[in-house]
Design a protein around this motif. Sequence first.
Motif, PDB file in Angstrom:
ATOM      1  N   GLY A   1      -6.383   2.093  -0.248  1.00 36.36           N
ATOM      2  CA  GLY A   1      -5.802   0.772  -0.032  1.00 36.36           C
ATOM      3  C   GLY A   1      -6.298   0.139   1.255  1.00 36.36           C
ATOM      4  O   GLY A   1      -6.647  -1.060   1.288  1.00 36.36           O
ATOM      5  N   SER A   2      -6.364   0.920   2.324  1.00 35.96           N
ATOM      6  CA  SER A   2      -6.878   0.411   3.600  1.00 35.96           C
ATOM      7  C   SER A   2      -8.343   0.014   3.475  1.00 35.96           C
ATOM      8  O   SER A   2      -8.775  -1.021   4.012  1.00 35.96           O
TER       9      SER A   2
ATOM     10  N   VAL B   1       2.617   1.690  -3.501  1.00 40.01           N
ATOM     11  CA  VAL B   1       1.694   2.185  -4.532  1.00 40.01           C
ATOM     12  C   VAL B   1       1.382   3.662  -4.297  1.00 40.01           C
ATOM     13  O   VAL B   1       1.390   4.469  -5.237  1.00 40.01           O
ATOM     14  N   ALA B   2       1.106   4.028  -3.039  1.00 37.17           N
ATOM     15  CA  ALA B   2       0.792   5.421  -2.721  1.00 37.17           C
ATOM     16  C   ALA B   2       1.969   6.338  -3.046  1.00 37.17           C
ATOM     17  O   ALA B   2       1.801   7.407  -3.648  1.00 37.17           O
TER      18      ALA B   2
ATOM     19  N   ILE C   1       0.839  -1.202   0.000  1.00 38.60           N
ATOM     20  CA  ILE C   1       0.000   0.000   0.000  1.00 38.60           C
ATOM     21  C   ILE C   1       0.871   1.248   0.000  1.00 38.60           C
ATOM     22  O   ILE C   1       0.643   2.191  -0.774  1.00 38.60           O
TER      23      ILE C   1
ATOM     24  N   ILE D   1      -4.554   7.657  -1.490  1.00 34.70           N
ATOM     25  CA  ILE D   1      -4.307   6.314  -2.016  1.00 34.70           C
ATOM     26  C   ILE D   1      -4.124   5.320  -0.871  1.00 34.70           C
ATOM     27  O   ILE D   1      -4.599   4.180  -0.930  1.00 34.70           O
ATOM     28  N   GLY D   2      -3.442   5.763   0.193  1.00 35.74           N
ATOM     29  CA  GLY D   2      -3.313   4.905   1.363  1.00 35.74           C
ATOM     30  C   GLY D   2      -4.660   4.574   1.983  1.00 35.74           C
ATOM     31  O   GLY D   2      -4.909   3.434   2.393  1.00 35.74           O
TER      32      GLY D   2
END
Length: 312
Positions: free
Chosen positions: A284-285, A261-262, A258, A280-281
Amino acid sequence: MPGGLVALLDDIAAMAKLSAASLDDVAGAAGRAGAKAAGVVIDDTAVTPTYVTGLSPARELPIIWKIAKGSLRNKLLFLLPAALVLSALAPWAITPILMCGGAFLCFEGAEKILAALTGGHHGEESAAITDAKALEDRQVAGAVRTDLILSGEIMAIALGELTGETLLNQAIALALVAVAITAGVYGLVALIVKMDDIGLHLARKPATRTIGRGLVAAMPRVLSALSVIGTAAMLWVGGGIIVHGLESFGVAAIPHAIHAVAKGAAAPLGAMASVARWLIGAIGSALLGIVVGGVIVGLLHLLPRPSEGHSA
């Protein structure tokens, strides 16, 4: 003597500075702890208005007041002492408990998504009660029971942010979080519940008629939006708690993925990179939260219901 007096005044000033710093530390810790519980707070705010649905408008605010008192009692009399005992005797258990609370949030979020997709609804049995007093008592009791779960999550999340504090500072910070969140949530709930009445009042006056009608028309959309935001927040916060828990236990594959990617997606965005990384984080979470919640919902739906074993 003057030298001794000056020394005494210096000591008093130093103690005052230390006390002020300590208060600042407590306030800062309470603020961090309250911010971490945002997802549960939004969920609490979205859920509570449903408990006054179908009741007399004259009883809405008294009922919310009863629920608010029950919520504060849950936090201060039951959950705060339990949190302090946990912190003093078994601090190692805080992260696993937080992860269980995060999984519960993910489950609630996934269940809400499933209900929205399948058209399922809860709480319809309350419509069968015709006695107003019995219905009110039932709604308040149900809301306070639900609040105990949500408040438990809030206090556990808050406690997770206070692990470096003294026991006294933890107690003060948790009490501040309890009072502030309860006042904020139920004050906002009261405003939401009475917003249509405010709109009707404004609609009767020529100068504010347009605003009043707009408020009345907007309330169904506001409640729907709040429900969506609450579901998203549950998944984001619940998934985030699990991500941090996995990191603390050395299971870093998902958290690192995660973060990677972020970081990679946000790198070209310059000044907006930090916002993009956070967003983005959070996504993802939330995706992890959907997976965890979906698995729990699936497992629970596979379990036989008690009524199924007695069907004709």
